[in-house]
Design a protein around this motif. Structure first.
Motif, mmCIF file in Angstrom:
data_model
loop_
_atom_site.group_PDB
_atom_site.id
_atom_site.type_symbol
_atom_site.label_atom_id
_atom_site.label_comp_id
_atom_site.label_asym_id
_atom_site.label_seq_id
_atom_site.Cartn_x
_atom_site.Cartn_y
_atom_site.Cartn_z
ATOM 1 N N PRO A 1 13.584 4.569 9.260
ATOM 2 C CA PRO A 1 12.618 5.133 8.301
ATOM 3 C C PRO A 1 11.591 5.555 9.064
ATOM 4 C CG PRO A 1 12.517 2.796 8.311
ATOM 5 C CD PRO A 1 13.585 2.996 9.378
ATOM 6 N N ASP B 1 6.839 11.320 6.883
ATOM 7 C CA ASP B 1 7.920 12.205 6.513
ATOM 8 C C ASP B 1 9.097 11.862 7.925
ATOM 9 O OD1 ASP B 1 7.478 13.095 4.123
ATOM 10 O OD2 ASP B 1 5.898 14.612 5.124
ATOM 11 N N ARG B 2 10.324 11.835 7.866
ATOM 12 C CA ARG B 2 11.202 11.677 8.747
ATOM 13 C C ARG B 2 11.346 12.846 9.674
ATOM 14 N NH1 ARG B 2 16.115 8.839 8.631
ATOM 15 N NH2 ARG B 2 16.430 10.110 10.533
ATOM 16 N N ARG C 1 7.477 4.552 5.031
ATOM 17 C CA ARG C 1 8.609 3.990 4.217
ATOM 18 C C ARG C 1 8.724 2.511 4.775
ATOM 19 N NH1 ARG C 1 12.479 5.775 0.880
ATOM 20 N NH2 ARG C 1 10.893 7.120 0.196
ATOM 21 N N HIS C 2 8.660 2.287 5.993
ATOM 22 C CA HIS C 2 8.877 0.966 6.427
ATOM 23 C C HIS C 2 7.883 0.093 5.858
ATOM 24 C CE1 HIS C 2 10.096 -2.587 9.052
ATOM 25 N NE2 HIS C 2 8.858 -2.732 9.433
ATOM 26 N N GLU D 1 6.133 0.580 3.061
ATOM 27 C CA GLU D 1 6.414 0.262 1.693
ATOM 28 C C GLU D 1 7.647 -0.744 1.354
ATOM 29 O OE1 GLU D 1 5.233 4.710 -0.265
ATOM 30 O OE2 GLU D 1 7.274 4.583 0.555
ATOM 31 N N SER D 2 8.584 -0.873 2.355
ATOM 32 C CA SER D 2 9.619 -1.604 1.960
ATOM 33 C C SER D 2 9.866 -3.139 2.715
ATOM 34 C CB SER D 2 10.844 -0.798 2.213
ATOM 35 O OG SER D 2 10.900 -0.598 3.825
ATOM 36 N N ARG E 1 4.479 3.004 -4.446
ATOM 37 C CA ARG E 1 5.191 1.682 -4.122
ATOM 38 C C ARG E 1 4.463 0.505 -3.923
ATOM 39 N NH1 ARG E 1 10.731 2.756 -2.507
ATOM 40 N NH2 ARG E 1 11.247 4.938 -2.542
ATOM 41 N N SER F 1 -0.433 10.790 3.328
ATOM 42 C CA SER F 1 -0.071 10.232 2.054
ATOM 43 C C SER F 1 -1.001 10.525 1.071
ATOM 44 C CB SER F 1 0.016 8.768 2.348
ATOM 45 O OG SER F 1 -1.378 8.235 2.885
#
Length: 409
Positions: free
Chosen positions: A204, A193-194, A208-209, A211-212, A85, A32
């Motif tokens: 995800p 990354d995926r 990403r998880h 972040e959301s 984010r 990151s």
């Protein structure tokens, strides 16, 4: 939320020894782009000294030299990083069973816990213990990170087997729904990354998880709880200062002061030096009341009919933190919000004593009543610590379990 507002997620990581937790955190920071150049150079240098060809990203979190030399992590390491984010506060907790108390410390304020599992070993005793602590502390969100998928050929069936096993244990604990993510911290799969090597996984990547996931739930609609921290006297008027931990207060509201039971009305609210008509959790503020009530530090001001239980008999789930054991008959201090009262340990649910890292249940009898909420309803007003009255050392962390409703003391 405006485009310039970035919120903060506090999360904790936990896993058994050698599950790759430090590598996962290191990979998260590295990929990151949250690692400074000099930090990465130091890790590369330390890795070469160990005879490793590639940087050992675990060293980004194993910050103490003694820990590195032993190859273990023995304390809670806090890390701060951010993406476009969200900001993050990470508590990286140790995996050894003898440091369970460190996980309790790290997860006590977390809104999300990552429980790491080695894909080769599956759910083990320490995994179950970490899940129990997450359930005990009512952590709102849990991620089951199945690590080292590269060592099981990235096989979906291996992932599903572990998820099914963990789900059964989570149901027994009444653990809230969890999010399973297959990862390889060493190779970077599904961390930031995926992964292209697990096309069967449709969810995800871990970052990403993070972040959301929803954070910082709105506490303004909850029952008002205002523990008084300071009493400020100015021009014969008393101002009561503290943090509103839940709910909303408005000028004109009728309030009750606990434990005295006295009632009054709010005549003024001051937030950041400015008069306000209302205040919301978690704002810090001062109140003025219509009557010159005898309100002191440690009292709790509430509104409405949904008031805390006022009791001298406290039942709770606990984790003992101190090296010296806790026994029935011990005299302790209970610190709950801003209030400190004397108490005696009446029962340990049949146990002779609680040693360091033990989880158990306790019954206390306090010298004065406490205004308590169930921990399941409020992590702020349902939590307390026990303190040694002789030296002020922290002994035990407690989570209130009110059980059947009690009459006021």
């Amino acid at each position: 939320m405006t485009s310039t507002t970035v919120d903060t997620l506090r999360f904790a990581t936990a896993g058994s020894v050698d599950d790759g937790k430090s590598t996962l955190v290191g990979r998260l920071l590295h990929d990151s782009k949250s690692v400074l150049t000099d930090q990465l150079e130091a890790v590369e240098h330390a890795s070469r000294n160990r005879g490793q060809d590639t940087p050992d990203l675990a060293l980004l979190t194993d910050g103490l030299r003694a820990e590195r030399e032993q190859g273990i992590t023995i304390d809670v390491a806090y890390r701060y990083f951010a993406t476009a984010r969200r900001r993050f506060i990470l508590a990286d907790t140790p995996g050894h069973v003898q440091y369970t108390r460190n996980m309790v410390t790290g997860a006590s304020t977390a809104e999300l816990a990552i429980i790491l599992v080695d894909a080769r070993n599956g759910v083990v005793e320490q995994t179950r213990r970490h899940a129990a602590i997450a359930a005990l502390l009512r952590v709102p969100h849990v991620v089951l990170a199945v690590n080292k998928m590269d060592l099981v050929g990235y096989e979906e069936k291996e992932f599903e087997r572990i998820v099914e096993d963990f789900a059964g244990h989570a149901a027994e604990l009444d653990l809230p729904g969890f999010t399973p993510i297959p990862v390889s911290a060493l190779a970077g799969d599904n961390v930031v990354d995926r992964s292209t090597r697990m096309d069967w996984y449709e969810g995800p990547a871990l970052l990403r998880h993070l972040e959301s996931v929803p954070v910082g739930g709105d506490r303004s609609g909850e029952p008002a709880r205002f523990p008084v921290q300071y009493v400020i006297r100015h021009a014969e008027i008393r101002h009561y200062a503290g943090q509103l931990v839940s709910g909303t207060l408005r000028v004109g509201d009728r309030v009750t002061v606990h434990p005295s039971g006295g009632t009054s009305a709010i005549t003024g609210i001051d937030v950041l030096g400015e008069d306000a008509r209302e205040a919301y959790a978690p704002q810090s503020l001062t109140l003025r009341l219509a009557d010159q009530r005898d309100v002191s530090r440690g009292d709790m001001i509430t509104t409405g009919a949904d008031v805390p239980a006022l009791t001298r008999d406290v039942r709770a789930a606990v984790c003992h933190l101190a090296d010296r054991p806790l026994r029935v008959g011990d005299r302790v201090l209970v610190r709950h919000t801003t209030r400190t009262v004397k108490a005696i340990v009446k029962d340990l649910a049949g146990a002779a004593e609680l040693a360091a890292n033990d989880l158990g249940r306790i019954t206390l009898r306090t010298a004065e009543p406490l205004a308590l909420d169930d921990y399941a309803d409020s992590r702020r007003t349902g939590a307390f610590i026990l303190v040694d009255p002789a030296d002020g050392a922290t002994l035990t962390a407690g989570m209130v379990d009110l059980g059947e409703p009690r009459s006021p003391a």
